[in-house]
Design a protein around this motif. Sequence first.
Motif, short mmCIF file in Angstrom:
data_model
loop_
_atom_site.label_atom_id
_atom_site.label_comp_id
_atom_site.label_asym_id
_atom_site.label_seq_id
_atom_site.Cartn_x
_atom_site.Cartn_y
_atom_site.Cartn_z
N ASN A 94 0.83 -1.21 0.00
CA ASN A 94 0.00 0.00 0.00
C ASN A 94 0.86 1.25 0.00
N GLU A 95 0.19 2.42 0.10
CA GLU A 95 0.92 3.69 0.04
C GLU A 95 1.89 3.83 1.21
N LYS A 96 1.55 3.20 2.36
CA LYS A 96 2.44 3.29 3.53
C LYS A 96 3.80 2.65 3.26
N LEU A 97 3.79 1.60 2.43
CA LEU A 97 5.06 0.93 2.08
C LEU A 97 5.95 1.86 1.27
N LEU A 98 5.35 2.58 0.31
CA LEU A 98 6.15 3.49 -0.52
C LEU A 98 6.60 4.70 0.28
N TYR A 99 5.75 5.17 1.21
CA TYR A 99 6.18 6.26 2.09
C TYR A 99 7.37 5.83 2.94
N LYS A 100 7.33 4.60 3.43
CA LYS A 100 8.38 4.07 4.30
C LYS A 100 9.75 4.09 3.62
N PHE A 101 9.74 3.80 2.31
CA PHE A 101 11.01 3.75 1.56
C PHE A 101 11.22 5.02 0.72
N ASN A 102 10.45 6.08 1.04
CA ASN A 102 10.62 7.38 0.39
C ASN A 102 10.58 7.31 -1.13
N ILE A 103 9.60 6.57 -1.64
CA ILE A 103 9.44 6.43 -3.09
C ILE A 103 8.27 7.31 -3.54
N PRO A 104 8.51 8.31 -4.38
CA PRO A 104 7.43 9.20 -4.82
C PRO A 104 6.46 8.49 -5.78
N PHE A 105 5.19 8.85 -5.68
CA PHE A 105 4.15 8.29 -6.58
C PHE A 105 2.98 9.27 -6.61
N ASN B 40 13.63 -1.14 -7.78
CA ASN B 40 14.90 -0.43 -7.64
C ASN B 40 14.70 1.03 -7.25
N GLY B 41 13.78 1.25 -6.28
CA GLY B 41 13.59 2.59 -5.74
C GLY B 41 12.74 3.51 -6.56
N LYS B 42 12.15 3.04 -7.66
CA LYS B 42 11.29 3.88 -8.50
C LYS B 42 9.90 3.26 -8.64
N PHE B 43 8.90 4.14 -8.66
CA PHE B 43 7.51 3.67 -8.85
C PHE B 43 7.39 2.99 -10.22
N ALA B 44 6.82 1.75 -10.23
CA ALA B 44 6.78 0.96 -11.47
C ALA B 44 5.37 0.70 -11.98
N GLY B 45 4.35 1.00 -11.18
CA GLY B 45 2.98 0.75 -11.64
C GLY B 45 2.08 0.29 -10.49
#
Length: 642
Positions: A422-433, A450-455
């Motif tokens: 979920n979005e909390k996972l991407l926030y945790k690893f500082n990945i913008p989306f 690899n640290g980038k939003f993929a879909g």
Amino acid sequence: MSKCSCEESLHSSERQSSWWNEYQPYFWASFSAILLLSGICLEMFRPDLFKKELQWIVYGVAYYIVGKPVVWKAVKKLFTADLFNEFFLMSLATIGAFVIGEYAEGVAVMLFYTVGELFQEAAVNRAKRSIESLLKLQVEEVQVLEDGKSFVKHPKDVQPGQIIQVKSGEKVALDGVLFNKHASFNTAALTGESLPVDKEKGDEVLAGMINLHMLAEIKVSRKYEDSKLSQILNLVQEATSRKAKAQRFITRFAKVYTPVVVFLAVGLTLFPWFFVENYVFNDWLYKSLIFLVISCPCALVISIPLGYFGGIGAASKNGILFKGSNFLDQITRIDTVVMDKTGTLTKGVFEVQDVVADNLEKNDFVQMVAALEAHSNHPIAQAIVKYAGDTFKELSIAEVEEIPGHGLKGKINDNQTILAGNEKLLYKFNIPFDEKLSMLSDTTVLVAINGKFAGYIIIADTLKEDAKIAIKALYDAKIKTLVMLSGDKQIVVDRIADQLGLDKAVGGLLPEDKVKEVERLKEEGRLIAFVGDGINDAPVVTVADVGMAMGGLGSDAAIEAADVVIQTDQPSKIVTAVKVGHVTKRIVWQNIGLAFGVKLIVLILGAGGIATMWEAVFADVGVALLAIFNAMRIQNFKFVQM
């Protein structure tokens, strides 16, 4: 003799006794019929041998066999101050026939009445078997863990404190608390939410939840008597106690009608003495006996309740439980059906709805996500794995880490770090989306490589297989308005409503909001049937004119509040319930018209001296038999299967 032989002999004796108890009434009725036919044949062909004394013996035995139970009931009711009843009428008419020498007619009336009762009993038993078959859909056995070993027991034999085991895909039979470390359950029936719920050791697990994964161990906290199965059994026992308007009318009518016809019969015997020159008592008594037999309300008293009971049985045969015959009547008058979404029109399970990939082929993207999700037992993960097929197994996955409440992390082909959650996972690893993705109507799995939003992958609850067919069939059944009410977001509700072609759909509702919506529709003069399945639906189920609950997975509260329970959880059964109601109502009124019509004609003929006791037999018992056969048609009616 060996112990085994003794037991076999005992069981054989019990079977023979059971068989005799079941078929004994048919045997005696057949024996009485043989005596009656023998007497009639002797009267016709050898009257010189068939003297009055012999007639008394043959017809007397025939009458005693079938008449004793009826006369005895009449005598017992005499002591309860219930004089004017069908047993009194039958006894008075047939004994009177013997007094004036019409032996064959007296036996025939009682014999055909008995045959009618047997047909009624057979029809009722058939309906009961249909109702009992409904209960077989409930949980009948559980695995109980004792001293490290597993034993199969009926839920009623399990006591609080014992441990039961529930396999993946099985329904929990008893309330309790989770005994092992963790498990995941489908709780849509209880909460109205389509998301599965993860339980930890000590968390409460309720009957009706479905175990989604590994073997779950549950420590029972409540007895079987307090479970949903026990409640359903009580509902079946009470199902015929609530009478429809037609039944209540006939009960009241019979109490007034019976004494009136008795006094009319007495008047028909005595009053002609004042007006007829050649008055013969026996002739007028015979006419009054005919009048009594014709006027006996057996056809109405027997066939109308049987019609409704047959309707309840036919419904249960189709997986529908009506809690009373009054609801069979009420469902024929509804013009608006209001439905819950989750668990009623949708499955409450997840499937992939859409896949969006950035800078990757869609198929490659799905395979990579599936390779990671294959290491989780969560229903969302399983939905992705199922969607991907088997080709993802060729990918190498390592260092898989499950981050509670967030998602999964791992390495693919030893060099690519992949995140899915979920979005909390991407926030945790500082990945913008794009944060708009977190506002989508359905469950969204966000993916980074690899640290980038993929879909992302959209996963949503899906419609039940027969939902679209059910909606079309409801419109075809002349239901004017179809409405869906849900606690889900409006965007989700609108999407489902568009797929189904509903008139109206309202989302974001709390249970009290659903009640207000239904009350507003009722203020417009609509007759409402509401269909739901969760605890949150119980208040609105109660408010509706006809409350319906999905009973296979539905909550105890919704089932208790409902007037009609759909055990198979199929929305198409809503249409079947409406059709059963219409067929039952039509057959009941056919029986009322048949009974009144024939009796009125033969009553006039009898009072005029044209009809004999044989016409009286047809007007009473014959019409009752026809009405019974007509009522039994409900059991054989072929309702359309969706």
